[in-house]
Design a protein around this motif. Structure first.
Motif, PDB file in Angstrom:
ATOM      1  N   ASP A 129       0.845  -1.198   0.000  1.00  0.00           N
ATOM      2  CA  ASP A 129       0.000   0.000   0.000  1.00  0.00           C
ATOM      3  C   ASP A 129       0.882   1.251   0.000  1.00  0.00           C
ATOM      4  O   ASP A 129       1.620   1.494   0.955  1.00  0.00           O
ATOM      5  CB  ASP A 129      -0.895  -0.023   1.236  1.00  0.00           C
ATOM      6  N   PRO A 130       0.825   2.059  -1.057  1.00  0.00           N
ATOM      7  CA  PRO A 130       1.696   3.241  -1.125  1.00  0.00           C
ATOM      8  C   PRO A 130       1.352   4.314  -0.100  1.00  0.00           C
ATOM      9  O   PRO A 130       2.195   5.139   0.237  1.00  0.00           O
ATOM     10  CB  PRO A 130       1.493   3.752  -2.554  1.00  0.00           C
ATOM     11  N   GLN A 131       0.134   4.319   0.427  1.00  0.00           N
ATOM     12  CA  GLN A 131      -0.246   5.328   1.426  1.00  0.00           C
ATOM     13  C   GLN A 131       0.491   5.128   2.747  1.00  0.00           C
ATOM     14  O   GLN A 131       0.720   6.080   3.485  1.00  0.00           O
ATOM     15  CB  GLN A 131      -1.759   5.302   1.658  1.00  0.00           C
ATOM     16  N   ILE A 132       0.874   3.899   3.034  1.00  0.00           N
ATOM     17  CA  ILE A 132       1.547   3.605   4.300  1.00  0.00           C
ATOM     18  C   ILE A 132       2.986   4.109   4.294  1.00  0.00           C
ATOM     19  O   ILE A 132       3.481   4.631   5.288  1.00  0.00           O
ATOM     20  CB  ILE A 132       1.534   2.084   4.583  1.00  0.00           C
ATOM     21  N   ASN A 133       3.655   3.978   3.154  1.00  0.00           N
ATOM     22  CA  ASN A 133       5.091   4.268   3.102  1.00  0.00           C
ATOM     23  C   ASN A 133       5.453   5.537   2.346  1.00  0.00           C
ATOM     24  O   ASN A 133       6.621   5.779   2.084  1.00  0.00           O
ATOM     25  CB  ASN A 133       5.823   3.082   2.486  1.00  0.00           C
ATOM     26  N   LYS A 134       4.470   6.355   1.980  1.00  0.00           N
ATOM     27  CA  LYS A 134       4.812   7.566   1.235  1.00  0.00           C
ATOM     28  C   LYS A 134       5.625   8.521   2.097  1.00  0.00           C
ATOM     29  O   LYS A 134       5.588   8.464   3.317  1.00  0.00           O
ATOM     30  CB  LYS A 134       3.575   8.234   0.662  1.00  0.00           C
ATOM     31  N   ARG A 135       6.364   9.386   1.465  1.00  0.00           N
ATOM     32  CA  ARG A 135       7.330  10.251   2.165  1.00  0.00           C
ATOM     33  C   ARG A 135       6.685  11.088   3.248  1.00  0.00           C
ATOM     34  O   ARG A 135       7.219  11.226   4.327  1.00  0.00           O
ATOM     35  CB  ARG A 135       8.065  11.138   1.144  1.00  0.00           C
TER      36      ARG A 135
ATOM     37  N   ASP B 192      17.433  -0.483   2.426  1.00  0.00           N
ATOM     38  CA  ASP B 192      17.692  -1.538   3.405  1.00  0.00           C
ATOM     39  C   ASP B 192      16.483  -2.423   3.675  1.00  0.00           C
ATOM     40  O   ASP B 192      16.546  -3.316   4.526  1.00  0.00           O
ATOM     41  CB  ASP B 192      18.193  -0.917   4.710  1.00  0.00           C
ATOM     42  N   GLY B 193      15.366  -2.184   2.977  1.00  0.00           N
ATOM     43  CA  GLY B 193      14.178  -3.017   3.131  1.00  0.00           C
ATOM     44  C   GLY B 193      13.325  -2.708   4.347  1.00  0.00           C
ATOM     45  O   GLY B 193      12.423  -3.473   4.684  1.00  0.00           O
ATOM     46  N   LYS B 194      13.556  -1.584   5.014  1.00  0.00           N
ATOM     47  CA  LYS B 194      12.766  -1.213   6.190  1.00  0.00           C
ATOM     48  C   LYS B 194      11.479  -0.487   5.805  1.00  0.00           C
ATOM     49  O   LYS B 194      10.526  -0.460   6.576  1.00  0.00           O
ATOM     50  CB  LYS B 194      13.602  -0.347   7.133  1.00  0.00           C
ATOM     51  N   ILE B 195      11.478   0.146   4.637  1.00  0.00           N
ATOM     52  CA  ILE B 195      10.301   0.791   4.060  1.00  0.00           C
ATOM     53  C   ILE B 195      10.138   0.221   2.657  1.00  0.00           C
ATOM     54  O   ILE B 195      11.120   0.056   1.928  1.00  0.00           O
ATOM     55  CB  ILE B 195      10.475   2.329   3.995  1.00  0.00           C
TER      56      ILE B 195
END
Length: 163
Positions: free
Chosen positions: A11-17, A34-37
């Motif tokens: 879901d792009p809403q969770i990880n957007k800047r 690093d795969g955290k986001i």
């Protein structure tokens, strides 16, 4: 023979800047690397990934495939332009503190040599030229494994507060 490609993304809403505006642009990009986001959906669609990021500098890699091809059986210029735009914007983002972001205002690309699946892996490097209060300029280059230049570009980014 028909080929098929399946794309899966988060879901792009969770990880957007702006959802993680408590960290700097550099820390945000490092967290993606690093795969955290999770990377943005376009990264999954096109297949590029962050290789390196540092203040004013970014490197993304892409393994070209026939799913990137135009009617001439070479990688479509839009794919290479997207790779340049993404890497150049990332280089600017590495210089920005929390709550500040950027967006492309203009991009200029020069295509030097065709890219194909035989190119194996291409590397896009970008370095900032100037970071101002409202505008930034940046340059980028796409090269092959033997340091062969495929494309280069320059971009202007607008700098603004998140939210």
């Amino acid at each position: 023979m028909e080929r098929k490609r399946t794309i899966v993304w988060d879901d792009p809403q969770i990880n957007k800047r702006d959802a993680v505006s408590s960290i700097s642009g550099l820390d945000y990009l490092r967290a993606i690397r690093d795969g955290k986001i999770s990377p943005p959906p376009v990264a999954k669609l096109i297949g590029y990934r962050i290789k390196e990021v540092d203040h004013g500098f970014a490197v993304f890699e892409l393994r070209p495939g026939e799913h990137h091809y135009n009617p001439f059986a070479t990688v479509h210029g839009g794919i290479l332009s997207t790779l340049l735009d993404t890497t150049m914007t990332a280089a600017v983002l590495t210089t920005l503190p929390q709550n500040i972001t950027c967006s492309t205002v203009e991009v200029k690309v020069n295509f030097i040599k065709p890219v194909s699946a035989e190119s194996k892996l291409v590397r896009c490097e970008a370095r900032t030229i100037h970071i101002g209060r409202k505008l930034a300029t940046v340059e980028g280059r796409i090269k092959g494994g033997n340091d062969e230049l495929y494309a280069h570009g320059v971009s202007t980014c607008l700098i603004f507060k998140v939210g």
